[in-house]
Design a protein around this motif. Structure first.
Motif, PDB file in Angstrom:
ATOM      1  N   GLY A 331       0.788  -1.220   0.000  1.00 10.49           N
ATOM      2  CA  GLY A 331       0.000   0.000   0.000  1.00 10.49           C
ATOM      3  C   GLY A 331       0.814   1.260   0.000  1.00 10.49           C
ATOM      4  O   GLY A 331       0.299   2.332  -0.352  1.00 10.49           O
ATOM      5  N   ALA A 332       2.075   1.210   0.388  1.00 10.08           N
ATOM      6  CA  ALA A 332       2.905   2.414   0.422  1.00 10.08           C
ATOM      7  C   ALA A 332       3.528   2.662  -0.943  1.00 10.08           C
ATOM      8  O   ALA A 332       3.846   1.731  -1.683  1.00 10.08           O
ATOM      9  CB  ALA A 332       3.996   2.270   1.477  1.00 10.08           C
ATOM     10  N   GLY A 333       3.673   3.947  -1.288  1.00  5.06           N
ATOM     11  CA  GLY A 333       4.300   4.290  -2.558  1.00  5.06           C
ATOM     12  C   GLY A 333       5.805   4.315  -2.423  1.00  5.06           C
ATOM     13  O   GLY A 333       6.383   3.934  -1.407  1.00  5.06           O
ATOM     14  N   TRP A 334       6.448   4.790  -3.474  1.00  5.46           N
ATOM     15  CA  TRP A 334       7.899   4.877  -3.454  1.00  5.46           C
ATOM     16  C   TRP A 334       8.334   5.993  -2.517  1.00  5.46           C
ATOM     17  O   TRP A 334       7.885   7.132  -2.628  1.00  5.46           O
ATOM     18  CB  TRP A 334       8.437   5.160  -4.856  1.00  5.46           C
ATOM     19  CG  TRP A 334       8.174   4.052  -5.830  1.00  5.46           C
ATOM     20  CD1 TRP A 334       7.281   4.053  -6.841  1.00  5.46           C
ATOM     21  CD2 TRP A 334       8.816   2.784  -5.865  1.00  5.46           C
ATOM     22  NE1 TRP A 334       7.305   2.873  -7.524  1.00  5.46           N
ATOM     23  CE2 TRP A 334       8.262   2.047  -6.944  1.00  5.46           C
ATOM     24  CE3 TRP A 334       9.802   2.165  -5.091  1.00  5.46           C
ATOM     25  CZ2 TRP A 334       8.632   0.775  -7.268  1.00  5.46           C
ATOM     26  CZ3 TRP A 334      10.193   0.888  -5.416  1.00  5.46           C
ATOM     27  CH2 TRP A 334       9.617   0.204  -6.486  1.00  5.46           C
ATOM     28  N   GLY A 335       9.193   5.681  -1.594  1.00  3.64           N
ATOM     29  CA  GLY A 335       9.690   6.682  -0.663  1.00  3.64           C
ATOM     30  C   GLY A 335      11.050   7.227  -1.049  1.00  3.64           C
ATOM     31  O   GLY A 335      11.572   8.128  -0.409  1.00  3.64           O
ATOM     32  N   GLU A 336      11.663   6.690  -2.101  1.00  2.86           N
ATOM     33  CA  GLU A 336      12.993   7.099  -2.533  1.00  2.86           C
ATOM     34  C   GLU A 336      12.948   7.447  -4.022  1.00  2.86           C
ATOM     35  O   GLU A 336      12.031   7.035  -4.743  1.00  2.86           O
ATOM     36  CB  GLU A 336      14.011   5.968  -2.288  1.00  2.86           C
ATOM     37  CG  GLU A 336      14.122   5.526  -0.848  1.00  2.86           C
ATOM     38  CD  GLU A 336      14.815   6.559   0.009  1.00  2.86           C
ATOM     39  OE1 GLU A 336      15.479   7.451  -0.568  1.00  2.86           O
ATOM     40  OE2 GLU A 336      14.683   6.469   1.247  1.00  2.86           O
ATOM     41  N   PRO A 337      13.902   8.231  -4.502  1.00  2.00           N
ATOM     42  CA  PRO A 337      13.976   8.516  -5.953  1.00  2.00           C
ATOM     43  C   PRO A 337      14.372   7.257  -6.716  1.00  2.00           C
ATOM     44  O   PRO A 337      15.542   7.054  -7.063  1.00  2.00           O
ATOM     45  CB  PRO A 337      15.043   9.608  -6.046  1.00  2.00           C
ATOM     46  CG  PRO A 337      15.899   9.415  -4.837  1.00  2.00           C
ATOM     47  CD  PRO A 337      14.969   8.923  -3.759  1.00  2.00           C
ATOM     48  N   VAL A 338      13.398   6.390  -6.949  1.00  2.00           N
ATOM     49  CA  VAL A 338      13.693   5.060  -7.474  1.00  2.00           C
ATOM     50  C   VAL A 338      14.204   5.096  -8.908  1.00  2.00           C
ATOM     51  O   VAL A 338      15.044   4.287  -9.290  1.00  2.00           O
ATOM     52  CB  VAL A 338      12.437   4.163  -7.362  1.00  2.00           C
ATOM     53  CG1 VAL A 338      11.305   4.681  -8.215  1.00  2.00           C
ATOM     54  CG2 VAL A 338      12.772   2.732  -7.730  1.00  2.00           C
ATOM     55  N   VAL A 339      13.713   6.003  -9.749  1.00  2.00           N
ATOM     56  CA  VAL A 339      14.126   6.013 -11.155  1.00  2.00           C
ATOM     57  C   VAL A 339      15.633   6.273 -11.303  1.00  2.00           C
ATOM     58  O   VAL A 339      16.320   5.536 -12.023  1.00  2.00           O
ATOM     59  CB  VAL A 339      13.291   7.027 -11.954  1.00  2.00           C
ATOM     60  CG1 VAL A 339      13.860   7.193 -13.366  1.00  2.00           C
ATOM     61  CG2 VAL A 339      11.838   6.565 -12.037  1.00  2.00           C
ATOM     62  N   PRO A 340      16.199   7.298 -10.634  1.00  2.00           N
ATOM     63  CA  PRO A 340      17.671   7.456 -10.736  1.00  2.00           C
ATOM     64  C   PRO A 340      18.439   6.242 -10.233  1.00  2.00           C
ATOM     65  O   PRO A 340      19.472   5.878 -10.794  1.00  2.00           O
ATOM     66  CB  PRO A 340      17.945   8.698  -9.871  1.00  2.00           C
ATOM     67  CG  PRO A 340      16.661   9.447  -9.857  1.00  2.00           C
ATOM     68  CD  PRO A 340      15.590   8.416  -9.886  1.00  2.00           C
ATOM     69  N   LEU A 341      17.920   5.585  -9.174  1.00  2.98           N
ATOM     70  CA  LEU A 341      18.595   4.383  -8.685  1.00  2.98           C
ATOM     71  C   LEU A 341      18.566   3.271  -9.721  1.00  2.98           C
ATOM     72  O   LEU A 341      19.560   2.575  -9.948  1.00  2.98           O
ATOM     73  CB  LEU A 341      17.936   3.917  -7.385  1.00  2.98           C
ATOM     74  CG  LEU A 341      18.282   4.710  -6.123  1.00  2.98           C
ATOM     75  CD1 LEU A 341      17.410   4.252  -4.967  1.00  2.98           C
ATOM     76  CD2 LEU A 341      19.753   4.544  -5.775  1.00  2.98           C
ATOM     77  N   LEU A 342      17.411   3.074 -10.372  1.00  9.63           N
ATOM     78  CA  LEU A 342      17.317   2.031 -11.399  1.00  9.63           C
ATOM     79  C   LEU A 342      18.210   2.357 -12.588  1.00  9.63           C
ATOM     80  O   LEU A 342      18.820   1.462 -13.189  1.00  9.63           O
ATOM     81  CB  LEU A 342      15.868   1.864 -11.854  1.00  9.63           C
ATOM     82  CG  LEU A 342      14.882   1.305 -10.834  1.00  9.63           C
ATOM     83  CD1 LEU A 342      13.537   1.028 -11.495  1.00  9.63           C
ATOM     84  CD2 LEU A 342      15.401   0.034 -10.183  1.00  9.63           C
ATOM     85  N   GLU A 343      18.289   3.634 -12.965  1.00 11.00           N
ATOM     86  CA  GLU A 343      19.150   4.006 -14.083  1.00 11.00           C
ATOM     87  C   GLU A 343      20.617   3.748 -13.751  1.00 11.00           C
ATOM     88  O   GLU A 343      21.386   3.274 -14.595  1.00 11.00           O
ATOM     89  CB  GLU A 343      18.929   5.477 -14.436  1.00 11.00           C
ATOM     90  CG  GLU A 343      17.566   5.739 -15.072  1.00 11.00           C
ATOM     91  CD  GLU A 343      17.332   7.218 -15.327  1.00 11.00           C
ATOM     92  OE1 GLU A 343      18.039   8.043 -14.700  1.00 11.00           O
ATOM     93  OE2 GLU A 343      16.450   7.543 -16.137  1.00 11.00           O
TER      94      GLU A 343
END
Length: 714
Positions: A331-343
């Protein structure tokens, strides 16, 4: 000189050398505590430990290193722990407040693997519990420190499992398989296994590929394990395209917050939008909340509904290698800048994949050069073979064709290899050697003769032979559309073809054909490898022809092309030694009547023409298994294998009549010659070369005395 170190020992040295120095440094401070070293060194000693920890921490955080490595704080942690233990002993206020054990015991299991954290905890507990000068045994300090260690370690492991969820770094058994592969494939790192070094074999290539796949998989898994806690994701996957077009995406690696086996399906449907965005359109995908629930995937037979989905393409030099797919649940959304981490993770995975591929290609190149060296030596040995009586069709040149076809099939992993010789016009060709996987090669004389030539018109084989450029065909036996790749007589069930032209100053002109079932997908590197092998083959053929020319000049008569007297005698002696009186044979001496009259009347060129024509008649009359030679002047000698008196008489009379009917025109005048023959039969007239030739020569003398142009038996 570099000291040879086993691979496992070398990795252990790199992994544990810095922590060992930290322990030794701590031991040095212990010597200061007990008075072995002067106490005045204590402050400087502790300062050096703090400086070492700061340097190692800065090393992990500098930007240039972060671009190619995920942070690894194991080394900095070892020196930081050593510095904290020394500060605890040096500063009384820190020892009384118990702040160092309160911080150290929970942090150890969070940042280190369980086994390593346990070792550090035991050392730390021993350090905290012992005071110089105090009597050994159980006391209040020991009890309180043990309780603090138990509570701190328990809290640290709980935080590790519930918050970070980091699984074990290494795939079970992966390191052992890498060591085994290295010991098999890199013998100079394991001197006891040189005999297993087999780059050129299919098993060896499979071991090379397995070794690099395991190394690449471990590198990819480390990156995913670094992304998982940093992004707050519950599952992170590395996904690639399936090898078959139209099939689902293939999950290569997956890490989960809960650790252990993921239990997820190995495939994701090819219609899955987050992956299509990343792998087809090459752009990142991000969503959370209710929108993310649409992109759930099946796990263990049930559909999981994520609260956040993110994906990023893995690209290397513009080539798509796969994608990273991350899920968050609960139920919780992303709490971290996930896109830069994945890149960032995608960049690191692309580097791992590219480096693994580069290492594999380097090993393949080394294997290729090793194979070329062995192939070159083998071709040189065959080309220099001389003084050996070869069976029909088994010349050194044909042996070179054979070893070349074998080398090409093994190197290019083809199912079938054809070496095709073309005629001067390039309109016809014949197979000089055919090599099939798992089948016995054809008989040596199978494709000899006029019936072996096949018309190439209307095929791509003719085009390659004419243009001199290679062509690759995939996915069909017809291969190129309107025109077939090969003539119908040579076509098989294979779908993929590689055609490489063969030409050079050695005189061999033709093409190499490699064929395999659909899916092999030959490429330009295969054509280059084939050309390297063909260059060696052409050098071998050229050298072989040079040797054959020298042998021919040494063993044949330059005017007639028949064996000279010495060669004929050597070979006849060899044949007679093997007969052992079991089979009849005949030796015939032939002399041209009044040959000196031809030379005196029409000149020596006319006499040479008569000799060449008589030699041609002899070659056409006898069998391949028989032998003929020029004995000297106008005399010839024949050996008829397995020929009794009756058969020998028929052959000799036919020769005499054909020679007598032949007509010559010199200076506008027509003339002819006759021949006298004498024969001796084995074993009735003799068993050795000297006996048979002597008896045949006596019979020839009687033919001349009896009026010439006749046959006389001994």
């Amino acid at each position: 000189m570099r000291i040879p170190i086993p691979p496992r020992a070398e990795r252990a040295l790199r992994s544990y050398s810095i922590p060992v120095f930290a322990v030794l440094h701590l031991g040095g401070f212990h010597l200061i505590r007990i008075g072995v070293l002067p106490h005045s060194l204590a402050e400087k000693w502790v300062a050096s430990a703090v400086l070492g920890a700061a340097i190692l921490l800065a090393r992990e955080l500098i930007p240039s290193r972060r671009l190619s490595h995920l942070p690894d704080f194991r080394f900095a942690m070892s020196w930081a722990a050593s510095a904290l233990l020394q500060l605890h002993s040096l500063v009384p206020g820190m020892a009384e407040s118990r702040i160092v054990p309160a911080v150290l015991f929970p942090v150890l299991p969070c940042l280190l693997a369980p086994g390593t954290a346990g070792v550090y905890a035991v050392v730390s507990l021993a350090w905290f519990s012992w005071i110089p000068g105090s009597p050994p045994g159980l006391n209040g300090l020991t009890v309180s420190m043990t309780a603090m260690a138990a509570l701190g370690l328990s809290a640290g492991f709980w935080i590790r499992n519930r918050v970070r969820g980091r699984p074990d770094r290494k795939e079970p058994g992966g390191g052992a398989r890498v060591d085994e592969a290295e010991s098999l494939m890199i013998p100079w790192q394991n001197p006891g296994r040189e005999q297993d070094f087999a780059f050129e074999t299919p098993q060896g290539r499979e071991r090379i590929l397995q070794m690099h796949e395991i190394r690449t998989a471990e590198g990819v898994r480390r990156v995913l394990e670094g992304i998982l806690p940093a992004s707050g994701a519950d599952r992170v996957l590395f996904v690639t395209r399936s090898e078959d077009p139209g099939r689902p995406f293939l999950v290569r690696h997956e890490v989960r917050k809960s650790g252990g086996d993921s239990g997820a399906a190995s495939f994701i449907p090819d219609s899955y939008v987050p992956l299509r965005e990343a792998m087809v359109f090459r752009r990142t995908f991000f969503t959370e909340g209710e929108e993310a629930e649409r992109w759930g995937i099946s796990c263990g037979g049930r559909m999981e509904r994520p609260s956040g989905v993110a994906a990023a393409p893995v690209l290397h030099e513009g080539i798509e290698e796969g994608a990273i797919l991350a899920f968050r649940f609960g139920g919780a959304g992303w709490g971290e800048p996930v896109v830069p981490l994945l890149e960032t993770g995608a960049f690191l995975i692309a580097r791992e994949v590219a480096e693994g591929r580069s290492r594999y290609r380097s090993d393949r190149t080394l294997a290729a050069w090793a194979g070329y060296h062995r192939f070159f030596n083998r071709v040189a040995e065959l080309a220099e073979r001389k003084g050996v009586v070869e069976p029909a069709g088994a010349s050194p040149r044909r042996e070179i064709y054979r070893v070349t076809a074998e080398a090409v099939r093994e190197s290019l992993r083809a199912d079938r290899v054809l070496l095709v010789e073309g005629d001067k016009k390039g309109t016809r060709g014949r197979i000089v050697w055919e090599e099939k996987r798992g089948e016995t090669p054809p008989p040596p004389d199978r494709e000899h003769g006029e019936e072996g030539w096949v018309r190439l018109g209307g095929t791509y084989a003719a085009w390659v032979l004419e243009k001199g450029v290679h062509r690759i065909f995939a996915g069909g036996s017809g291969g190129g559309g309107r025109h077939p790749v090969l003539p119908a007589q040579w076509s098989g069930v294979e779908k993929d073809h590689l055609l490489v032209p063969v030409s050079g100053p050695d005189g061999f002109r033709g093409l190499l054909v490699c064929a395999s079932p659909a899916g092999r997908n030959f490429h330009g590197m295969d054509a280059e490898a084939a050309r390297e092998l063909l260059r060696i083959m052409r050098m071998g053929i050229s050298h072989s022809r040079f040797i054959e020319t020298l042998e021919e000049q040494a063993t044949t008569d330059g005017l007639t092309g028949l064996m000279n007297r010495k060669t004929f005698g050597t070979r006849l002696s060899s044949v007679l030694s093997r007969l052992d009186g079991r089979y009849p044979c005949t030796v015939i001496m032939l002399d041209i009547d009044h040959f000196k009259r031809v030379n005196d009347t029409y000149g020596h060129p006319a006499g040479d023409e008569v000799l060449r024509n008589v030699a041609s008649i002899i070659r056409k009359t006898i069998r391949k298994i028989d032998m003929a030679g020029r004995f000297g002047g106008e005399e010839f000698i024949l050996y008829l294998h397995h020929a009794d008196r009756e058969r020998a008489e028929n052959v000799a009379e036919r020769l005499r009549m054909i020679i007598g009917k032949a007509r010559y025109t010199f200076d506008g005048k027509e003339t002819g010659v006759t021949a006298s023959l004498g024969a001796a039969c084995y074993p009735a007239d003799g068993r050795t070369l000297q006996e048979l030739v002597g008896k045949a020569d006596e019979a020839l003398y009687r033919s001349k005395q009896g009026g010439r142009n006749r046959l006389t038996f001994s």
